[in-house]
Design a protein around this motif. Structure first.
Motif, mmCIF file in Angstrom:
data_model
loop_
_atom_site.group_PDB
_atom_site.id
_atom_site.type_symbol
_atom_site.label_atom_id
_atom_site.label_comp_id
_atom_site.label_asym_id
_atom_site.label_seq_id
_atom_site.Cartn_x
_atom_site.Cartn_y
_atom_site.Cartn_z
ATOM 1 N N UNK A 56 0.641 -1.168 0.046
ATOM 2 C CA UNK A 56 -0.057 -0.005 0.119
ATOM 3 C C UNK A 56 0.727 1.257 -0.105
ATOM 4 N N UNK A 57 2.109 1.147 -0.063
ATOM 5 C CA UNK A 57 2.859 2.309 0.116
ATOM 6 C C UNK A 57 2.763 3.161 -1.198
ATOM 7 N N UNK A 58 2.497 2.473 -2.363
ATOM 8 C CA UNK A 58 2.437 3.363 -3.467
ATOM 9 C C UNK A 58 0.887 4.317 -3.391
ATOM 10 N N UNK A 59 0.071 3.578 -2.810
ATOM 11 C CA UNK A 59 -1.421 4.407 -2.480
ATOM 12 C C UNK A 59 -1.087 5.665 -1.699
ATOM 13 N N UNK A 60 -0.180 5.444 -0.737
ATOM 14 C CA UNK A 60 0.135 6.801 0.186
ATOM 15 C C UNK A 60 0.865 7.682 -0.640
ATOM 16 N N UNK A 61 1.724 7.401 -1.684
ATOM 17 C CA UNK A 61 2.745 8.019 -2.320
ATOM 18 C C UNK A 61 1.767 8.829 -3.298
ATOM 19 N N UNK A 62 0.720 8.321 -3.998
ATOM 20 C CA UNK A 62 -0.076 8.665 -4.863
ATOM 21 C C UNK A 62 -0.990 9.937 -4.281
ATOM 22 N N UNK A 63 -1.315 9.488 -3.241
ATOM 23 C CA UNK A 63 -2.369 10.445 -2.552
ATOM 24 C C UNK A 63 -1.339 11.711 -2.219
ATOM 25 N N UNK A 195 -2.123 -6.633 15.739
ATOM 26 C CA UNK A 195 -2.766 -5.484 15.855
ATOM 27 C C UNK A 195 -2.484 -4.941 17.149
ATOM 28 N N UNK A 196 -2.494 -5.600 18.090
ATOM 29 C CA UNK A 196 -2.282 -4.892 19.753
ATOM 30 C C UNK A 196 -0.952 -4.288 19.664
ATOM 31 N N UNK A 197 0.156 -5.038 19.373
ATOM 32 C CA UNK A 197 1.488 -4.480 19.408
ATOM 33 C C UNK A 197 1.708 -3.591 18.390
ATOM 34 N N UNK A 198 1.014 -3.478 17.307
ATOM 35 C CA UNK A 198 1.156 -2.301 16.147
ATOM 36 C C UNK A 198 0.881 -0.986 16.791
ATOM 37 N N UNK A 199 -0.437 -1.140 17.438
ATOM 38 C CA UNK A 199 -0.989 0.063 18.083
ATOM 39 C C UNK A 199 0.085 0.598 19.081
ATOM 40 N N UNK A 200 0.496 -0.358 20.107
ATOM 41 C CA UNK A 200 1.449 0.156 21.025
ATOM 42 C C UNK A 200 2.680 0.568 20.679
ATOM 43 N N UNK A 223 3.696 7.670 11.682
ATOM 44 C CA UNK A 223 2.825 7.297 10.433
ATOM 45 C C UNK A 223 3.561 6.554 9.517
ATOM 46 N N UNK A 224 4.743 6.929 9.473
ATOM 47 C CA UNK A 224 5.718 6.291 8.709
ATOM 48 C C UNK A 224 5.952 4.591 8.979
ATOM 49 N N UNK A 225 5.920 4.599 10.203
ATOM 50 C CA UNK A 225 5.986 2.781 10.690
ATOM 51 C C UNK A 225 4.583 2.223 10.476
ATOM 52 N N UNK A 226 3.585 3.132 10.792
ATOM 53 C CA UNK A 226 2.153 2.523 10.842
ATOM 54 C C UNK A 226 1.921 2.114 9.370
ATOM 55 N N UNK A 227 2.249 2.608 8.157
ATOM 56 C CA UNK A 227 1.965 2.413 7.019
ATOM 57 C C UNK A 227 2.992 1.823 6.182
ATOM 58 N N UNK A 229 5.397 -0.718 4.401
ATOM 59 C CA UNK A 229 5.066 -2.237 3.925
ATOM 60 C C UNK A 229 5.592 -3.284 4.518
ATOM 61 N N UNK A 230 6.869 -3.224 5.057
ATOM 62 C CA UNK A 230 7.192 -4.315 5.800
ATOM 63 C C UNK A 230 6.387 -4.635 7.122
ATOM 64 N N UNK A 231 6.129 -3.596 7.671
ATOM 65 C CA UNK A 231 5.392 -3.727 8.916
ATOM 66 C C UNK A 231 4.010 -4.272 8.697
ATOM 67 N N UNK A 232 3.387 -3.604 7.363
ATOM 68 C CA UNK A 232 1.973 -4.460 6.916
ATOM 69 C C UNK A 232 1.939 -5.774 6.812
ATOM 70 N N UNK A 233 3.134 -6.175 5.947
ATOM 71 C CA UNK A 233 3.269 -7.617 5.953
ATOM 72 C C UNK A 233 3.346 -8.567 7.007
ATOM 73 N N UNK A 234 4.342 -8.008 7.920
ATOM 74 C CA UNK A 234 4.237 -8.539 9.227
ATOM 75 C C UNK A 234 3.083 -8.642 10.155
#
Length: 236
Positions: A56-63, A195-200, A223-227, A229-234
């Motif tokens: 989804x990184x490309x979506x954010x860059x496009x926006x 999801x819990x640990x990502x929020x923390x 916001x960079x970590x939240x979105x 791609x590597x963390x998204x897959x993890x």
């Protein structure tokens, strides 16, 4: 080029009315995306393939890119510094920074949760094994799996294949087990701890950035970590 010039003229003409302005900005954004897509298809650029590979990184860059183009069209070069200054001041305010971080976390983690709910598997190798260990912990059978995993060797544990598992990371079954108790041994329940640990993690990164530098740095890093791609897959 004529279509682009017409879009710019319409946007500048109707940029004063608030409701109309929002509608036209959305239309011109869609127009810009369409033009970029047509240009990519005409010239044979790897636009769509690159977008899919980096989603989804490309979506954010496009926006972000579309938003910057729209700001230039609406505000012009003179208006951009004032607008940028106002945005920076707002992001530096405690209420605005926390509100934006909370909204982004709800949207992005909600999006990841919808994907997790549709995936019929836990993960590969260690992740799948740890979910089986968690299931057996909930059933009172201990730190075992019901098959020989990954490493082929003689099984010295008797006629069955149930055996102690070389669990890594060690705590992962412990985090999964409570959610198996609540929701049963299903694949999506095994990923709720992610999801819990990502929020923390996002909250801690924001707090560290805001404490060491300021809220703008903390918000940007979170916001960079939240979105990412590597963390998204993890997470999924």
């Amino acid at each position: 080029l004529l279509l682009l010039a017409l879009g710019v003229a319409l946007l500048r003409r109707y940029a004063r009315g608030r409701a109309l302005n929002y509608g036209l900005v959305a239309l011109v954004a869609a127009w810009l995306i369409y033009l970029v897509g047509r240009l990519s298809a005409t010239l044979g650029l790897p636009g769509v393939a690159l977008f899919r590979r980096s989603f989804p990184d490309s979506l954010l860059y496009g926006m972000l890119g579309t938003g910057l183009v729209l700001l230039v069209l609406v505000r012009g070069r003179q208006g951009l510094p004032r607008l940028a200054g106002a945005i920076v001041r707002r992001l530096g305010a405690r209420r605005w920074a926390l509100a934006l971080l909370g909204l982004a976390a709800i949207i992005w983690l909600g999006y990841e949760a919808t994907l997790i709910a549709q995936l019929p598997y836990v993960g590969h190798a260690d992740y799948a094994d740890n979910a089986v260990v968690a299931r057996n912990l909930v059933r009172g059978r201990g730190w075992v799996v019901d098959y020989v995993t990954q490493f082929y060797q003689l099984n010295p544990y008797g006629p069955g294949v149930t055996r102690p598992q070389e669990t890594w990371p060690l705590m992962q079954p412990v985090w999964i087990a409570p959610f198996f108790l609540l929701f049963g041994p299903v694949s999506w329940a095994a990923k709720i701890p992610n999801l819990v640990f990502m929020a923390l993690l996002v909250a801690l990164i924001y707090a560290a950035g805001a404490r060491i530098w300021d809220r703008r740095v903390g918000l940007s890093a979170a916001l960079m970590i939240l979105t990412n791609y590597l963390f998204f897959r993890l997470v999924i």
